[in-house]
Design an enzyme around this catalytic site. Structure first.
Site, PDB file in Angstrom:
ATOM      1  N   ARG A 179     -11.391   9.834  -5.511  1.00 17.70           N
ATOM      2  CA  ARG A 179     -11.981   9.079  -4.396  1.00 17.70           C
ATOM      3  C   ARG A 179     -11.790   9.743  -3.050  1.00 17.70           C
ATOM      4  NH1 ARG A 179      -9.653   3.609  -4.231  1.00 17.70           N
ATOM      5  NH2 ARG A 179      -7.919   4.464  -5.411  1.00 17.70           N
ATOM      6  N   CYS A 184       0.845  -1.193   0.000  1.00 16.77           N
ATOM      7  CA  CYS A 184       0.000   0.000   0.000  1.00 16.77           C
ATOM      8  C   CYS A 184       0.884   1.247   0.000  1.00 16.77           C
ATOM      9  CB  CYS A 184      -0.873   0.014   1.244  1.00 16.77           C
ATOM     10  SG  CYS A 184      -2.029  -1.355   1.371  1.00 16.77           S
ATOM     11  N   GLU A 205       0.933   3.661   2.046  1.00 16.23           N
ATOM     12  CA  GLU A 205       1.460   3.990   3.376  1.00 16.23           C
ATOM     13  C   GLU A 205       2.730   3.199   3.684  1.00 16.23           C
ATOM     14  OE1 GLU A 205      -3.106   4.306   3.736  1.00 16.23           O
ATOM     15  OE2 GLU A 205      -1.659   3.064   2.673  1.00 16.23           O
ATOM     16  N   TRP A 247       4.067  -3.932  18.886  1.00 13.71           N
ATOM     17  CA  TRP A 247       5.067  -4.975  18.696  1.00 13.71           C
ATOM     18  C   TRP A 247       6.232  -4.825  19.655  1.00 13.71           C
ATOM     19  CZ3 TRP A 247      10.191  -4.967  16.958  1.00 13.71           C
ATOM     20  CH2 TRP A 247      10.704  -6.225  16.625  1.00 13.71           C
ATOM     21  N   CYS A 290      -5.551   0.576   5.642  1.00 14.42           N
ATOM     22  CA  CYS A 290      -6.030  -0.777   5.927  1.00 14.42           C
ATOM     23  C   CYS A 290      -5.433  -1.243   7.264  1.00 14.42           C
ATOM     24  CB  CYS A 290      -5.634  -1.734   4.796  1.00 14.42           C
ATOM     25  SG  CYS A 290      -3.871  -2.126   4.724  1.00 14.42           S
ATOM     26  N   CYS A 319      -1.563  -1.627   7.314  1.00 18.87           N
ATOM     27  CA  CYS A 319      -0.883  -0.327   7.353  1.00 18.87           C
ATOM     28  C   CYS A 319      -1.040   0.343   8.716  1.00 18.87           C
ATOM     29  CB  CYS A 319      -1.413   0.578   6.253  1.00 18.87           C
ATOM     30  SG  CYS A 319      -0.896   0.050   4.611  1.00 18.87           S
ATOM     31  N   TYR A 338      -2.133  -3.570  19.645  1.00 20.73           N
ATOM     32  CA  TYR A 338      -0.957  -4.409  19.879  1.00 20.73           C
ATOM     33  C   TYR A 338       0.261  -3.602  19.451  1.00 20.73           C
ATOM     34  CZ  TYR A 338       2.493  -8.126  19.232  1.00 20.73           C
ATOM     35  OH  TYR A 338       3.610  -8.906  19.297  1.00 20.73           O
TER      36      TYR A 338
END
Length: 147
Positions: free
Chosen positions: A84, A56, A58, A139, A90, A93, A137
């Site tokens: 758009r 993507c 991003e 990491w 998403c 991302c 979350y």
């Protein structure tokens, strides 16, 4: 969770919309992303569609920022081609942006502004990236310390 909205960086939205309009041609590049660095620079990228799961805009933006020596981003926005407007990131991302830039703000809400992603509408808002992920979350929080 209460979402705190901040002032929207309309210059950033316009920059992403311009890249989406002028550089996203055909089906290989359909989204543009722009980020505001802490030093004020704007970094831009487009997605690289591929049937195997190309990245993507991003995710390309993270690498483009690093390639330009930018390691601290404040705000990110993605804009779709063909008018758009602003498109939220998403899930993949959202997680990557959170891991790289935990204090990042994401501009969302382009659907209500009715301006074709030009960044002038009232429906846009900037929200902390962590608020875009339920039960966030992080990491880095789950890595074992080297002993």
């Amino acid at each position: 969770m209460t979402t705190r909205t901040d002032d929207v960086d309309h210059e950033l939205v316009r920059a992403a919309a311009e890249v989406a309009r002028t550089r996203c041609r055909g089906d290989n590049h359909t989204m543009a992303a722009a980020a505001r660095a802490r030093d004020g620079r704007i970094v831009m990228a487009v997605n690289a569609y591929h049937f195997t799961g190309g990245p993507c805009a991003e995710l390309v933006l993270i690498g483009a920022a690093a390639a330009q020596g930018v390691y601290e981003l404040e705000t990110v926005v993605a804009v779709g081609d063909r008018g758009r407007g602003v498109v939220p990131p998403c899930g993949r991302c959202r997680q990557a942006l959170l891991d790289y830039y935990p204090d990042l703000r994401i501009i969302v809400g382009g659907g209500e502004d009715g301006d074709g992603g030009q960044g002038q509408g009232q429906g846009l808002r900037a929200v902390p990236v962590a608020e875009l992920l339920p039960s966030t979350y992080v990491w880095a929080d789950h890595q074992l310390d080297a002993e």
